[in-house]
Design a protein around this motif. Structure first.
Motif, mmCIF file in Angstrom:
data_model
loop_
_atom_site.group_PDB
_atom_site.id
_atom_site.type_symbol
_atom_site.label_atom_id
_atom_site.label_comp_id
_atom_site.label_asym_id
_atom_site.label_seq_id
_atom_site.Cartn_x
_atom_site.Cartn_y
_atom_site.Cartn_z
ATOM 1 N N MET A 1 -7.059 3.487 -41.188
ATOM 2 C CA MET A 1 -7.986 3.553 -42.322
ATOM 3 C C MET A 1 -9.254 2.798 -41.992
ATOM 4 O O MET A 1 -9.207 1.659 -41.520
ATOM 5 N N VAL A 2 -10.411 3.393 -42.236
ATOM 6 C CA VAL A 2 -11.674 2.699 -42.085
ATOM 7 C C VAL A 2 -11.864 1.786 -43.282
ATOM 8 O O VAL A 2 -11.744 2.202 -44.425
ATOM 9 N N GLY A 3 -12.143 0.525 -43.027
ATOM 10 C CA GLY A 3 -12.193 -0.450 -44.110
ATOM 11 C C GLY A 3 -13.425 -0.313 -44.981
ATOM 12 O O GLY A 3 -14.471 0.178 -44.558
ATOM 13 N N PHE A 4 -13.287 -0.773 -46.203
ATOM 14 C CA PHE A 4 -14.398 -0.888 -47.115
ATOM 15 C C PHE A 4 -14.866 -2.333 -47.127
ATOM 16 O O PHE A 4 -14.065 -3.258 -46.968
ATOM 17 N N SER A 5 -16.146 -2.556 -47.340
ATOM 18 C CA SER A 5 -16.648 -3.913 -47.499
ATOM 19 C C SER A 5 -16.229 -4.439 -48.860
ATOM 20 O O SER A 5 -15.736 -3.699 -49.711
ATOM 21 N N MET A 93 -4.837 6.652 -51.316
ATOM 22 C CA MET A 93 -5.507 7.688 -52.089
ATOM 23 C C MET A 93 -7.022 7.698 -51.860
ATOM 24 O O MET A 93 -7.651 8.753 -51.935
ATOM 25 N N VAL A 94 -7.604 6.535 -51.577
ATOM 26 C CA VAL A 94 -9.020 6.518 -51.214
ATOM 27 C C VAL A 94 -9.238 7.346 -49.949
ATOM 28 O O VAL A 94 -10.162 8.169 -49.871
ATOM 29 N N GLU A 95 -8.371 7.159 -48.955
ATOM 30 C CA GLU A 95 -8.522 7.916 -47.721
ATOM 31 C C GLU A 95 -8.263 9.406 -47.939
ATOM 32 O O GLU A 95 -8.911 10.258 -47.332
ATOM 33 N N TRP A 126 -13.638 5.983 -56.870
ATOM 34 C CA TRP A 126 -12.451 5.293 -56.389
ATOM 35 C C TRP A 126 -12.823 3.870 -55.997
ATOM 36 O O TRP A 126 -13.690 3.666 -55.159
ATOM 37 N N ALA A 127 -12.162 2.897 -56.589
ATOM 38 C CA ALA A 127 -12.435 1.495 -56.260
ATOM 39 C C ALA A 127 -11.931 1.182 -54.852
ATOM 40 O O ALA A 127 -10.864 1.655 -54.448
ATOM 41 N N PRO A 128 -12.656 0.385 -54.099
ATOM 42 C CA PRO A 128 -12.167 -0.018 -52.778
ATOM 43 C C PRO A 128 -10.831 -0.750 -52.907
ATOM 44 O O PRO A 128 -10.618 -1.492 -53.871
ATOM 45 N N PRO A 129 -9.928 -0.552 -51.949
ATOM 46 C CA PRO A 129 -8.620 -1.211 -52.009
ATOM 47 C C PRO A 129 -8.713 -2.670 -51.573
ATOM 48 O O PRO A 129 -8.100 -3.095 -50.584
#
Length: 242
Positions: A1-5, A93-95, A126-129
């Motif tokens: 998974m590519v991360g979110f800031s 689910m974000v991915e 979608w909120a970042p995890p």
């Protein structure tokens, strides 16, 4: 998974003082839309995690909203699409949403600029995890719920002018506000306003980009209601009570 800031939403700076309410299963009087969409998509809930649970105070408010709805239109029910999500499910689910949008747009995953644009578009909905306890995704707190209106006669969801989770401007609550009178679009707007009205009367705040998303007690609610703090932090599944 590519991360979110680290998420920077207008509500991200609201402090959280969890009041200790447990997660509880939704009662039978609240209609569940099943099969649950994210369970069906293979999201990692684990063997004992129930997606149809919320904080006890939130459930009480949902029941009040449904009572208000039926006082206004006795042939309608609230229909629950999704409730509590563990952080692992949020990340999964974000991915899924990013992949679906990349495919819909026909984008090459090697095009970093276009993929970044997709992530930005998905991030409106979608909120970042985030694992940071100061910025939990709303659904992980047990404060937020995705829902719609359904017919009491057959339990079928009503048309609302856009599917839940659509990454599109049609998801914005007032997208059809300028619809011509007596048009289908005007009916969708009327239904969205009815849903918002009964939920807000029960103390919920609506997500600014999603006609289906309401919460009570999380940071978004604190921001929209000018509360001093949120009252629900991320909730572990172990807090579930019968």
């Amino acid at each position: 998974m590519v991360g979110f800031s680290k998420p920077m939403r207008p509500w991200s700076d609201r402090p959280i003082h969890d009041n200790g309410e447990p997660l509880v299963a939704l009662p039978p009087t609240l209609l569940r839309l099943e099969p649950h969409p994210y369970v069906a998509a293979g999201a990692p809930y684990g063997p004992s995690a129930d997606p149809f649970q919320l904080r006890s105070g939130v459930v009480d408010r949902l029941l009040a909203a449904q009572q208000d709805l039926q006082a206004r239109q006795s042939d309608l029910l609230l229909a629950i699409f999704d409730a509590w999500r563990p952080l692992a499910v949020q990340a999964y689910m974000v991915e899924q949403a990013v992949t679906a949008e990349i495919n819909r747009r026909g984008i090459d995953r090697a095009d970093r600029e276009q993929v970044a644009a997709v992530r930005q578009a998905v991030g409106r909905f979608w909120a970042p995890p985030s694992p940071d306890p100061s910025t939990p995704p709303p659904r992980s707190t047990g404060a937020a719920v995705d829902l719609t209106l359904a017919s009491q006669s057959d339990g079928g969801p009503l048309a609302m002018g856009g599917e839940i989770d659509a990454v599109d401007v049609i998801s914005e609550p007032d997208h059809y506000a300028a619809a011509a009178p007596d048009s289908e679009e005007a009916l969708w707007h009327q239904r969205r306003k009815l849903l918002a009205s009964v939920m807000q009367s029960a103390g919920f705040a609506q997500h600014p980009n999603e006609w289906w998303h309401f919460s009570h007690g999380d940071q978004l609610w604190a921001w929209r209601s000018a509360a001093g703090c949120a009252i629900y932090a991320a909730a572990p599944s172990s807090s579930l009570t019968a």
